[in-house]
Design a protein around this motif. Structure first.
Motif, PDB file in Angstrom:
ATOM      1  N   GLU A  54      -7.994 107.728 -26.931  1.00 40.42           N
ATOM      2  CA  GLU A  54      -7.543 108.612 -25.866  1.00 40.42           C
ATOM      3  C   GLU A  54      -6.608 109.652 -26.482  1.00 40.42           C
ATOM      4  OE1 GLU A  54      -6.063 107.464 -21.556  1.00 40.42           O
ATOM      5  OE2 GLU A  54      -4.566 106.843 -23.041  1.00 40.42           O
ATOM      6  N   SER A  55      -6.746 110.899 -26.080  1.00 43.13           N
ATOM      7  CA  SER A  55      -5.825 111.940 -26.528  1.00 43.13           C
ATOM      8  C   SER A  55      -4.559 111.887 -25.675  1.00 43.13           C
ATOM      9  CB  SER A  55      -6.478 113.322 -26.399  1.00 43.13           C
ATOM     10  OG  SER A  55      -6.587 113.675 -25.026  1.00 43.13           O
ATOM     11  N   VAL A  56      -3.511 112.574 -26.120  1.00 40.69           N
ATOM     12  CA  VAL A  56      -2.291 112.618 -25.307  1.00 40.69           C
ATOM     13  C   VAL A  56      -2.567 113.312 -23.976  1.00 40.69           C
ATOM     14  CG1 VAL A  56      -0.457 112.352 -27.019  1.00 40.69           C
ATOM     15  CG2 VAL A  56      -1.443 114.586 -26.639  1.00 40.69           C
ATOM     16  N   ARG A  57      -3.388 114.329 -23.979  1.00 40.20           N
ATOM     17  CA  ARG A  57      -3.717 115.017 -22.728  1.00 40.20           C
ATOM     18  C   ARG A  57      -4.472 114.083 -21.778  1.00 40.20           C
ATOM     19  NH1 ARG A  57      -2.676 119.916 -21.563  1.00 40.20           N
ATOM     20  NH2 ARG A  57      -2.549 120.640 -23.685  1.00 40.20           N
ATOM     21  N   GLU A  58      -5.409 113.299 -22.318  1.00 40.86           N
ATOM     22  CA  GLU A  58      -6.117 112.324 -21.479  1.00 40.86           C
ATOM     23  C   GLU A  58      -5.156 111.258 -20.949  1.00 40.86           C
ATOM     24  OE1 GLU A  58     -10.515 112.484 -23.604  1.00 40.86           O
ATOM     25  OE2 GLU A  58      -8.972 111.176 -24.445  1.00 40.86           O
ATOM     26  N   ALA A  59      -4.240 110.803 -21.808  1.00 35.20           N
ATOM     27  CA  ALA A  59      -3.248 109.814 -21.369  1.00 35.20           C
ATOM     28  C   ALA A  59      -2.378 110.380 -20.259  1.00 35.20           C
ATOM     29  CB  ALA A  59      -2.380 109.368 -22.550  1.00 35.20           C
ATOM     30  N   LEU A  60      -1.971 111.631 -20.403  1.00 34.57           N
ATOM     31  CA  LEU A  60      -1.159 112.275 -19.372  1.00 34.57           C
ATOM     32  C   LEU A  60      -1.914 112.288 -18.046  1.00 34.57           C
ATOM     33  CD1 LEU A  60       1.431 113.955 -18.696  1.00 34.57           C
ATOM     34  CD2 LEU A  60       0.000 115.972 -19.120  1.00 34.57           C
ATOM     35  N   ARG A  61      -3.148 112.735 -18.074  1.00 35.67           N
ATOM     36  CA  ARG A  61      -3.940 112.798 -16.838  1.00 35.67           C
ATOM     37  C   ARG A  61      -4.113 111.410 -16.215  1.00 35.67           C
ATOM     38  NH1 ARG A  61      -7.592 116.992 -19.745  1.00 35.67           N
ATOM     39  NH2 ARG A  61      -6.803 118.922 -18.842  1.00 35.67           N
ATOM     40  N   ARG A  62      -4.423 110.415 -17.045  1.00 33.10           N
ATOM     41  CA  ARG A  62      -4.633 109.059 -16.540  1.00 33.10           C
ATOM     42  C   ARG A  62      -3.352 108.493 -15.934  1.00 33.10           C
ATOM     43  NH1 ARG A  62      -3.152 104.715 -18.776  1.00 33.10           N
ATOM     44  NH2 ARG A  62      -3.059 105.582 -20.886  1.00 33.10           N
ATOM     45  N   GLU A  63      -2.247 108.582 -16.689  1.00 37.74           N
ATOM     46  CA  GLU A  63      -0.987 108.018 -16.209  1.00 37.74           C
ATOM     47  C   GLU A  63      -0.503 108.699 -14.927  1.00 37.74           C
ATOM     48  OE1 GLU A  63       0.707 105.387 -16.946  1.00 37.74           O
ATOM     49  OE2 GLU A  63      -0.257 104.779 -18.805  1.00 37.74           O
ATOM     50  N   ILE A  64      -0.603 110.012 -14.874  1.00 33.77           N
ATOM     51  CA  ILE A  64      -0.160 110.733 -13.674  1.00 33.77           C
ATOM     52  C   ILE A  64      -0.993 110.293 -12.474  1.00 33.77           C
ATOM     53  CG2 ILE A  64       0.031 113.001 -12.560  1.00 33.77           C
ATOM     54  CD1 ILE A  64       2.116 112.356 -14.812  1.00 33.77           C
ATOM     55  N   PHE A  65      -2.291 110.199 -12.663  1.00 33.41           N
ATOM     56  CA  PHE A  65      -3.139 109.788 -11.543  1.00 33.41           C
ATOM     57  C   PHE A  65      -2.826 108.361 -11.119  1.00 33.41           C
ATOM     58  CE2 PHE A  65      -6.949 108.145  -9.510  1.00 33.41           C
ATOM     59  CZ  PHE A  65      -7.091 109.074  -8.493  1.00 33.41           C
TER      60      PHE A  65
END
Length: 159
Positions: A54-65
């Motif tokens: 997972e990229s940091v951007r993907e992690a950000l999107r996942r965690e925020i959601f």
């Protein structure tokens, strides 16, 4: 099972460097979104760990959601937090030294939803009207202060 949980099978409770993301999300009035965290009851910014593949951007999107119900449309990094003073131990004894990339979520969609586990409550607060300091997760309080500095100076934060 998360990346860190799998590592714990081999290293026990000893301190690990833990890659993570943290977000400043503002409403139209410039107030910052805080969540009352289910694990500690303290208020913090939406945040979480980066998983393998997972990229940091993907992690950000996942965690925020997961934590807020919001979908990240556009976000820019404004700081890195890696100082060993941010190290801490969880209630189960696991120790971590975070390596956190902080983002300003400039555009988002959706409706706030607290899941009742990770997020007990979600609320926007004006930067000068936060809950009392003892109710805030200290590194996240620092991140919010640094974000205001970033807005004023444009200088990327490295701490």
């Amino acid at each position: 099972m998360s990346y860190i949980e799998r590592l714990r099978q081999y290293v026990g409770h000893q301190r690990l460097i833990s890659p993570a993301v943290r977000a400043i999300i503002r409403d139209a009035e410039g107030q910052i979104l805080w969540q009352q965290r289910g694990d500690t009851g303290k208020w913090g910014l939406p945040a979480g760990g980066v998983e393998l593949d997972e990229s940091v951007r993907e992690a950000l999107r996942r965690e925020i959601f997961e934590e807020t119900g919001l979908t990240v449309v556009r976000a820019v990094p404004f700081g890195i937090y890696s100082d060993p003073r941010y190290s801490h131990a969880y209630l189960n004894g696991d120790e971590v030294q975070p390596f956190t990339l902080a983002f300003h979520v400039e555009e988002w969609t959706g409706t706030l939803v607290a899941d009742g586990q990770e997020s007990l409550q979600l609320a926007f607060f004006a930067p000068d009207q936060l809950p009392p300091a003892e109710q805030l997760h200290p590194p996240h309080r620092r991140t919010a202060q640094d974000f205001l500095q970033f807005l004023a100076t444009g200088q990327f934060i490295v701490d």
